[in-house]
Design a protein around this motif. Structure first.
Motif, PDB file in Angstrom:
ATOM      1  N   PRO A  46      30.810  46.129  39.504  1.00 36.76           N
ATOM      2  CA  PRO A  46      31.599  45.212  38.681  1.00 36.76           C
ATOM      3  C   PRO A  46      32.620  45.989  37.856  1.00 36.76           C
ATOM      4  O   PRO A  46      32.298  46.994  37.243  1.00 36.76           O
ATOM      5  N   CYS A  47      33.833  45.543  37.898  1.00 36.57           N
ATOM      6  CA  CYS A  47      34.873  46.212  37.124  1.00 36.57           C
ATOM      7  C   CYS A  47      35.851  45.171  36.612  1.00 36.57           C
ATOM      8  O   CYS A  47      36.067  44.136  37.248  1.00 36.57           O
ATOM      9  N   GLU A  48      36.390  45.471  35.454  1.00 41.29           N
ATOM     10  CA  GLU A  48      37.399  44.601  34.872  1.00 41.29           C
ATOM     11  C   GLU A  48      38.720  45.349  34.924  1.00 41.29           C
ATOM     12  O   GLU A  48      38.828  46.453  34.396  1.00 41.29           O
ATOM     13  N   PRO A  49      39.732  44.798  35.573  1.00 40.73           N
ATOM     14  CA  PRO A  49      40.998  45.519  35.686  1.00 40.73           C
ATOM     15  C   PRO A  49      41.663  45.705  34.329  1.00 40.73           C
ATOM     16  O   PRO A  49      41.528  44.877  33.434  1.00 40.73           O
ATOM     17  N   LYS A  51      44.564  45.822  31.544  1.00 39.80           N
ATOM     18  CA  LYS A  51      45.714  44.961  31.289  1.00 39.80           C
ATOM     19  C   LYS A  51      47.008  45.757  31.257  1.00 39.80           C
ATOM     20  O   LYS A  51      48.067  45.244  31.595  1.00 39.80           O
ATOM     21  N   ASN A  89      49.935  45.256  33.994  1.00 42.33           N
ATOM     22  CA  ASN A  89      49.298  45.243  35.304  1.00 42.33           C
ATOM     23  C   ASN A  89      49.619  43.919  35.985  1.00 42.33           C
ATOM     24  O   ASN A  89      48.880  42.955  35.881  1.00 42.33           O
ATOM     25  N   THR A 110      42.597  51.784  27.854  1.00 42.18           N
ATOM     26  CA  THR A 110      41.359  51.176  27.388  1.00 42.18           C
ATOM     27  C   THR A 110      41.427  51.002  25.876  1.00 42.18           C
ATOM     28  O   THR A 110      42.195  51.678  25.198  1.00 42.18           O
TER      29      THR A 110
END
Length: 174
Positions: A46-49, A51, A89, A110
């Motif tokens: 699971p990964c959150e791209p 922004k 992004n 981040t």
């Protein structure tokens, strides 16, 4: 000339020892490509791209084609190599970045302290962390002022005089 007739047996013998493996159904379909994992139980982590991206040019402009220079000019990376740009992004941006990926360094940004409401008091590190500096409270400001104005405080001038005196007289006369 005498021609030999082709034997059907010679042609079929060629494929006797070879296995034909069908790869259908053993891939994961992603947008634009197929991925064949080594493990049949493979699951995407699971990964959150991110922004935002931190983009820095690492190669010189000399010798690059005009279309790559125009993309760098659009991103305002045609100046010094130390220039850093923050980009969203988005698919359009990612398509352009893919074309110049060999010329730039791309790092996702981040937010270790959370997403800032105000950009004042923030700074971007080289590893892509956007750090929020917390403001100093009024109590701490008052304490720092009293310490700065304290007579007994060891400032630089006092320390230099004291060290010089110890150097000249020796440590035994303390």
């Amino acid at each position: 000339m005498f021609l030999k007739p082709l034997s059907v047996l010679n042609i079929t013998k060629r494929f006797v020892g070879k296995k034909r493996y069908v790869w259908a159904g053993e891939y994961i379909q992603y947008p634009g490509f197929k991925y064949y994992p080594n493990d049949p139980n493979f699951q995407d982590p699971p990964c959150e791209p991110a922004k935002l991206f931190r983009v820095q040019r690492i190669k010189p402009l000399k010798g690059t084609p005009y279309f790559e220079k125009s993309i760098l000019r659009d991103f305002k990376l045609d100046g010094k190599q130390s220039d850093v740009v923050v980009l969203k992004n988005m698919p359009e941006t990612n398509m352009k970045l893919w074309k110049i990926k060999h010329l730039v360094q791309i790092k996702p940004i981040t937010f270790p302290n959370g997403f800032p409401e105000d950009i004042n008091g923030t700074y971007l590190k080289e590893n892509g962390e956007l750090v929020v500096k917390h403001s100093i409270s009024e109590e701490k400001q008052v304490l720092s002022e009293t310490l700065r104005k304290d007579v007994k405080r060891l400032d630089g001038d006092t320390l230099r005089r004291n060290s010089r005196q110890k150097w000249l007289t020796g440590w035994s006369n303390l």
